[in-house]
Design an enzyme around this catalytic site. Structure first.
Site, PDB file in Angstrom:
ATOM      1  N   PRO A 181       0.796  -1.135   0.103  1.00 58.38           N
ATOM      2  CA  PRO A 181      -0.053  -0.223  -0.002  1.00 58.38           C
ATOM      3  C   PRO A 181       0.975   1.346   0.187  1.00 58.38           C
ATOM      4  CG  PRO A 181      -0.043  -1.149   2.344  1.00 58.38           C
ATOM      5  CD  PRO A 181       1.197  -1.811   1.378  1.00 58.38           C
ATOM      6  N   GLU A 182       0.527   2.066  -1.053  1.00 57.50           N
ATOM      7  CA  GLU A 182       1.004   3.434  -0.860  1.00 57.50           C
ATOM      8  C   GLU A 182      -0.325   4.157  -0.486  1.00 57.50           C
ATOM      9  OE1 GLU A 182       3.887   5.214  -3.330  1.00 57.50           O
ATOM     10  OE2 GLU A 182       4.773   3.476  -3.888  1.00 57.50           O
TER      11      GLU A 182
END
Length: 270
Positions: free
Chosen positions: A2-3
DNA sequence: AGTTTAACCTGGGTGC
DNA sequence: TGCACCCAGGTTAAAC
């Protein structure tokens, strides 16, 4: 996985199932995450109503009437809405069951993620010194330029510093620098205002575009609704070492910067 | 104060 | 098939 776009995609996917719902039950199967899951999660949360699901940096904030749960996905975390009777997998560490019969299931094989409880998120040590959100007006080129005055580090590390601006992770840092035409190794304090303006705009646009298409699918990232993200197709440099630059056809360079893989075009980026 | 480095973990892919 | 090895989206804490 996840960014920021992946965290935001997750938030948008799960919020409709959780907001205004009363928590009925919390099941913690594995407490050993980045930090031990505090007993407040299983003891305080049940009975409370989730009033809002917000995001600050890459943290998801589940606000209740009496306290906030902070959730970070780390490197390998993911969230799904499930029927709580569905058997939990090996790395499904926590379920939050709500009154509509669904449960939020937190899976995280590498256990770099975290679940914390706080009375006041704004004062929490992990949040209080964070830089601005990249999608707000206070984040702009002049801000980046001012902040960079005392910073000699490579600009890629500069924009990945959460004290400077939050939510710019390893993929989108390379992508934004490509869009702005800036070499990732260029020292932060040696970039003039106009190029900082271009960089701030590149960061905004790359994040907005990734959110719009549901994030980047790497390995097995899926949003809260189980749909894959489609930004992968639009990556210009990340993971494309040796392949022709989409702009000038010169092979994309791959280097390591601050122990992170970094991609750029030596012709398009100075 | 700014910068660098090690550390936290598991799983997937590759090459022998 | 098995095994050794390398790599991965993040962030902090400690050392320099």
């Amino acid at each position: 996985m996840p960014e920021l776009p992946e965290v935001e995609t997750s938030r948008l996917g799960i919020a409709p199932w959780l907001e205004q719902q009363q928590v009925l039950k919390v099941v913690v199967r594995e407490r050993r995450l980045r930090w031990p899951v505090p007993t407040a999660i299983d003891h305080e949360l049940p009975g409370k109503f989730i009033r809002a699901l917000r995001r600050r940096a890459k943290y998801l904030l589940f606000e209740t009437d009496g306290g906030t749960m902070m959730l970070h996905l780390g490197m390998s975390g993911s969230l799904r809405i499930v029927d709580p009777r569905e058997p939990a997998g090996k790395h499904d560490h926590v379920d939050i069951e709500v009154a509509n019969g669904k449960a939020l299931r937190f899976r995280d094989p590498r256990r770099f993620g975290s679940l914390l409880w706080t009375a006041d998120p704004d004062a929490h040590p992990l949040l209080k010194d964070l830089g601005p959100e990249p999608l707000t007006p206070e984040f702009d080129g002049p801000y980046l330029w001012r902040t960079a005055r005392s910073r000699r580090i490579p600009v890629k590390q500069f924009i990945m510093d959460s004290g400077v601006v939050v939510g710019v992770g390893n993929i989108y840092a390379s992508e934004a620098l490509f869009l702005a035409g800036i070499h990732p190794r260029r020292r932060a304090n040696r970039i003039a205002v106009p190029r900082m303006v271009a960089l701030a705009e590149a960061i905004r646009s790359v994040l907005l575009r990734a959110i719009a298409v549901g994030g980047t699918t790497l390995r097995d990232f899926h949003g809260g609704d189980g749909e894959p993200g489609y930004f992968l197709r639009e990556l210009n440099v990340y993971g494309r070492g040796g392949l022709p630059c989409r702009n000038c056809l010169k092979p994309v360079s791959a280097i390591v910067l601050g122990q992170r893989s970094t991609f750029y075009c030596s012709n398009c980026q100075r």
